[in-house]
Scaffold this motif. Structure first.
Motif, PDB file in Angstrom:
ATOM      1  N   UNK A  75      -2.929 -21.659  28.962  1.00  0.00           N
ATOM      2  CA  UNK A  75      -2.530 -22.182  29.658  1.00  0.00           C
ATOM      3  C   UNK A  75      -1.775 -21.711  30.243  1.00  0.00           C
ATOM      4  N   UNK A  76      -1.098 -21.027  30.082  1.00  0.00           N
ATOM      5  CA  UNK A  76      -0.392 -19.345  31.392  1.00  0.00           C
ATOM      6  C   UNK A  76      -1.069 -19.340  32.101  1.00  0.00           C
ATOM      7  N   UNK A  77      -2.495 -18.721  31.670  1.00  0.00           N
ATOM      8  CA  UNK A  77      -3.017 -18.294  33.131  1.00  0.00           C
ATOM      9  C   UNK A  77      -3.622 -19.309  34.051  1.00  0.00           C
ATOM     10  N   UNK A  78      -3.384 -20.419  33.560  1.00  0.00           N
ATOM     11  CA  UNK A  78      -3.556 -22.282  34.463  1.00  0.00           C
ATOM     12  C   UNK A  78      -3.012 -22.164  34.954  1.00  0.00           C
ATOM     13  N   UNK A  79      -1.724 -21.871  34.442  1.00  0.00           N
ATOM     14  CA  UNK A  79      -0.820 -22.628  35.311  1.00  0.00           C
ATOM     15  C   UNK A  79      -0.729 -21.856  36.623  1.00  0.00           C
ATOM     16  N   UNK A  80      -0.506 -20.415  36.590  1.00  0.00           N
ATOM     17  CA  UNK A  80      -0.648 -18.981  37.290  1.00  0.00           C
ATOM     18  C   UNK A  80      -1.180 -19.117  38.143  1.00  0.00           C
ATOM     19  N   UNK A  81      -2.370 -19.387  38.496  1.00  0.00           N
ATOM     20  CA  UNK A  81      -3.616 -19.979  38.926  1.00  0.00           C
ATOM     21  C   UNK A  81      -3.492 -21.327  39.795  1.00  0.00           C
ATOM     22  N   UNK A  82      -2.939 -21.824  39.283  1.00  0.00           N
ATOM     23  CA  UNK A  82      -2.631 -22.809  40.165  1.00  0.00           C
ATOM     24  C   UNK A  82      -1.540 -22.681  41.137  1.00  0.00           C
ATOM     25  N   UNK A  83      -0.748 -21.485  40.802  1.00  0.00           N
ATOM     26  CA  UNK A  83       0.859 -21.380  41.861  1.00  0.00           C
ATOM     27  C   UNK A  83       1.930 -22.275  40.962  1.00  0.00           C
ATOM     28  N   UNK A  92       8.165 -31.352  40.595  1.00  0.00           N
ATOM     29  CA  UNK A  92       7.550 -30.205  41.333  1.00  0.00           C
ATOM     30  C   UNK A  92       7.172 -29.089  40.894  1.00  0.00           C
ATOM     31  N   UNK A  93       6.332 -28.813  41.026  1.00  0.00           N
ATOM     32  CA  UNK A  93       6.096 -27.155  41.109  1.00  0.00           C
ATOM     33  C   UNK A  93       6.121 -26.525  40.019  1.00  0.00           C
ATOM     34  N   UNK A  94       6.278 -27.504  38.331  1.00  0.00           N
ATOM     35  CA  UNK A  94       6.503 -26.973  37.527  1.00  0.00           C
ATOM     36  C   UNK A  94       6.044 -27.871  35.808  1.00  0.00           C
ATOM     37  N   UNK A  95       5.767 -27.103  34.958  1.00  0.00           N
ATOM     38  CA  UNK A  95       5.356 -27.592  34.102  1.00  0.00           C
ATOM     39  C   UNK A  95       6.143 -27.184  32.792  1.00  0.00           C
ATOM     40  N   UNK A  96       7.080 -28.143  31.981  1.00  0.00           N
ATOM     41  CA  UNK A  96       7.556 -27.791  30.966  1.00  0.00           C
ATOM     42  C   UNK A  96       6.848 -27.906  29.722  1.00  0.00           C
ATOM     43  N   UNK A  97       6.221 -26.701  28.904  1.00  0.00           N
ATOM     44  CA  UNK A  97       5.702 -27.211  28.049  1.00  0.00           C
ATOM     45  C   UNK A  97       6.482 -27.334  26.889  1.00  0.00           C
TER      46      UNK A  97
END
Length: 100
Positions: free
Chosen positions: A56-64, A29-34
């Motif tokens: 990928x990091x930008x996409x993660x940041x934009x998704x909050x 929840x709220x986290x992606x483990x790369x």
């Protein structure tokens, strides 16, 4: 470079000249483990992994969302680019077992 999120396979993907590079992840929840970065030998040494990681990091940041960099490559990338440290998930369960 276009990076897509293949949610069915839990990985980000890019296709370059018929070769697919991927960053595999797991979801909390709220986290992606790369977890793993894989670039075919044919694309090695061209900066594909670095450019893909940035996107990928930008996409993660934009998704909050927050990120847990399990993959050693991604850990090193974030160390070299400290602007991404703000999206690293804080460690949970900081208690030591003896404190319970």
């Amino acid at each position: 470079m276009r990076v897509i999120d293949n949610k069915e396979e839990n990985r980000f993907e890019t296709d370059i000249d018929g070769h697919k590079a991927v960053i595999a992840y797991s979801v909390q929840p709220g986290i992606l483990s790369l977890n793993h970065t894989e670039v075919p030998d044919a694309l090695s040494g061209q900066g594909v992994a670095s450019e893909m990681t940035e996107k990928v990091l930008l996409q993660i940041e934009l998704r909050g969302l927050k990120v847990v960099p399990v993959c050693p490559f991604i850990k090193k990338y974030i160390d070299k680019h400290p602007e991404w440290k703000s999206i690293i998930a804080e460690k949970s369960n900081k208690k030591k077992p003896s404190q319970e």
